[in-house]
Design a protein around this motif. Sequence first.
Motif, PDB file in Angstrom:
ATOM      1  N   ARG A  25      31.155 -40.550 -31.478  1.00  0.00           N
ATOM      2  CA  ARG A  25      30.214 -40.293 -32.285  1.00  0.00           C
ATOM      3  C   ARG A  25      31.151 -39.152 -33.144  1.00  0.00           C
ATOM      4  O   ARG A  25      32.355 -38.384 -32.045  1.00  0.00           O
ATOM      5  N   LEU A  26      31.347 -39.048 -34.072  1.00  0.00           N
ATOM      6  CA  LEU A  26      32.203 -38.523 -35.569  1.00  0.00           C
ATOM      7  C   LEU A  26      31.641 -37.839 -35.875  1.00  0.00           C
ATOM      8  O   LEU A  26      30.446 -37.971 -36.927  1.00  0.00           O
ATOM      9  N   ARG A  27      32.125 -36.295 -36.382  1.00  0.00           N
ATOM     10  CA  ARG A  27      31.624 -35.856 -37.774  1.00  0.00           C
ATOM     11  C   ARG A  27      32.307 -35.382 -39.171  1.00  0.00           C
ATOM     12  O   ARG A  27      33.768 -35.172 -38.688  1.00  0.00           O
ATOM     13  N   ASP A  28      32.563 -35.922 -40.156  1.00  0.00           N
ATOM     14  CA  ASP A  28      33.378 -35.507 -41.473  1.00  0.00           C
ATOM     15  C   ASP A  28      32.948 -34.995 -42.058  1.00  0.00           C
ATOM     16  O   ASP A  28      31.869 -34.416 -42.180  1.00  0.00           O
ATOM     17  N   GLY A  29      33.363 -33.685 -43.093  1.00  0.00           N
ATOM     18  CA  GLY A  29      33.834 -32.830 -43.886  1.00  0.00           C
ATOM     19  C   GLY A  29      34.613 -32.803 -44.914  1.00  0.00           C
ATOM     20  O   GLY A  29      35.432 -33.208 -44.744  1.00  0.00           O
ATOM     21  N   LEU A  30      33.679 -33.204 -46.023  1.00  0.00           N
ATOM     22  CA  LEU A  30      35.444 -33.675 -47.220  1.00  0.00           C
ATOM     23  C   LEU A  30      35.142 -32.485 -47.798  1.00  0.00           C
ATOM     24  O   LEU A  30      34.532 -31.478 -48.009  1.00  0.00           O
ATOM     25  N   VAL A  31      36.253 -31.787 -47.193  1.00  0.00           N
ATOM     26  CA  VAL A  31      36.509 -30.599 -47.824  1.00  0.00           C
ATOM     27  C   VAL A  31      37.344 -30.123 -49.467  1.00  0.00           C
ATOM     28  O   VAL A  31      36.362 -29.640 -50.394  1.00  0.00           O
ATOM     29  N   VAL A  41      38.195 -33.078 -43.229  1.00  0.00           N
ATOM     30  CA  VAL A  41      38.326 -32.390 -41.674  1.00  0.00           C
ATOM     31  C   VAL A  41      37.409 -33.279 -40.517  1.00  0.00           C
ATOM     32  O   VAL A  41      35.910 -34.088 -41.458  1.00  0.00           O
ATOM     33  N   ARG A  42      37.104 -33.813 -39.622  1.00  0.00           N
ATOM     34  CA  ARG A  42      36.629 -34.289 -38.261  1.00  0.00           C
ATOM     35  C   ARG A  42      37.002 -34.248 -36.754  1.00  0.00           C
ATOM     36  O   ARG A  42      37.803 -33.297 -36.143  1.00  0.00           O
ATOM     37  N   CYS A  43      35.404 -33.837 -36.204  1.00  0.00           N
ATOM     38  CA  CYS A  43      35.630 -33.849 -35.082  1.00  0.00           C
ATOM     39  C   CYS A  43      34.966 -35.057 -34.348  1.00  0.00           C
ATOM     40  O   CYS A  43      34.050 -35.487 -34.669  1.00  0.00           O
ATOM     41  N   ALA A  78      31.979 -25.036 -42.216  1.00  0.00           N
ATOM     42  CA  ALA A  78      31.015 -24.241 -43.517  1.00  0.00           C
ATOM     43  C   ALA A  78      31.919 -24.027 -44.657  1.00  0.00           C
ATOM     44  O   ALA A  78      30.552 -23.904 -45.027  1.00  0.00           O
ATOM     45  N   HIS A  79      33.127 -24.605 -45.424  1.00  0.00           N
ATOM     46  CA  HIS A  79      33.162 -25.256 -46.305  1.00  0.00           C
ATOM     47  C   HIS A  79      32.536 -26.046 -46.899  1.00  0.00           C
ATOM     48  O   HIS A  79      32.886 -26.424 -48.206  1.00  0.00           O
ATOM     49  N   ARG A  83      28.244 -31.801 -47.554  1.00  0.00           N
ATOM     50  CA  ARG A  83      29.736 -32.951 -47.652  1.00  0.00           C
ATOM     51  C   ARG A  83      29.749 -33.164 -46.527  1.00  0.00           C
ATOM     52  O   ARG A  83      31.256 -33.400 -46.137  1.00  0.00           O
ATOM     53  N   ILE A  84      28.919 -32.877 -45.317  1.00  0.00           N
ATOM     54  CA  ILE A  84      29.697 -33.568 -43.353  1.00  0.00           C
ATOM     55  C   ILE A  84      28.590 -34.856 -43.320  1.00  0.00           C
ATOM     56  O   ILE A  84      27.321 -34.668 -44.134  1.00  0.00           O
ATOM     57  N   LEU A  85      29.481 -35.945 -42.842  1.00  0.00           N
ATOM     58  CA  LEU A  85      29.121 -37.174 -42.499  1.00  0.00           C
ATOM     59  C   LEU A  85      29.253 -37.209 -41.268  1.00  0.00           C
ATOM     60  O   LEU A  85      29.666 -36.551 -40.531  1.00  0.00           O
ATOM     61  N   GLU A  86      27.675 -37.710 -40.806  1.00  0.00           N
ATOM     62  CA  GLU A  86      27.327 -37.582 -39.137  1.00  0.00           C
ATOM     63  C   GLU A  86      27.552 -39.349 -39.011  1.00  0.00           C
ATOM     64  O   GLU A  86      26.574 -40.097 -39.512  1.00  0.00           O
TER      65      GLU A  86
END
Length: 167
Positions: A25-31, A41-43, A78-79, A83-86
């Motif tokens: 599972r990935l969580r991506d945030g477009l900064v 950013v990715r977790c 948080a910023h 713009r967060i994708l899972e």
Amino acid sequence: MPLEIERKFLVKSDAWRDQATHSERLRDGLVARQDGLKVRVRCYGNRTTLCVKSGRRGLSREEFEYDIPRDHAEAIFAHCEGRILEKTRHYVPGESGIWEVDVYHEALEGTIIAEIELPTETTVVKLPDWIGEEVTGDPRYSKANMLTERLRAAKVRELRRACLASQ
């Protein structure tokens, strides 16, 4: 310079599922995104990264990815509101290498895209029968554009419902 050379395709069937060796599972945030440059950013798993990608030139683009502490990643997320994708990434071996099949959740639910990274732009790729239309370089299939379009469509639906409810 580190280069990412990849091709992207739509997936036309579930035939790949039995061939997947593992998933995560990935969580991506477009900064940020500007003129083809993007910062993400990715977790995933025990890893958190910050990645900078240049605009695409052909099948290639520069990619700089750095491990960062999890608390830094969470602060950056948080910023990234809106713009967060899972997604769940499935790894599927093929004749031309390892396919990464991304099954999106939440805002992009129902979207499935397969990517394959290549050693050179001229590498010949043998396409499995579950691969559909190629979308490499098609701006409609960039993650940021897909997310923007889905959010826009959701707002339109919400406004229509509000208008109908007020009548």
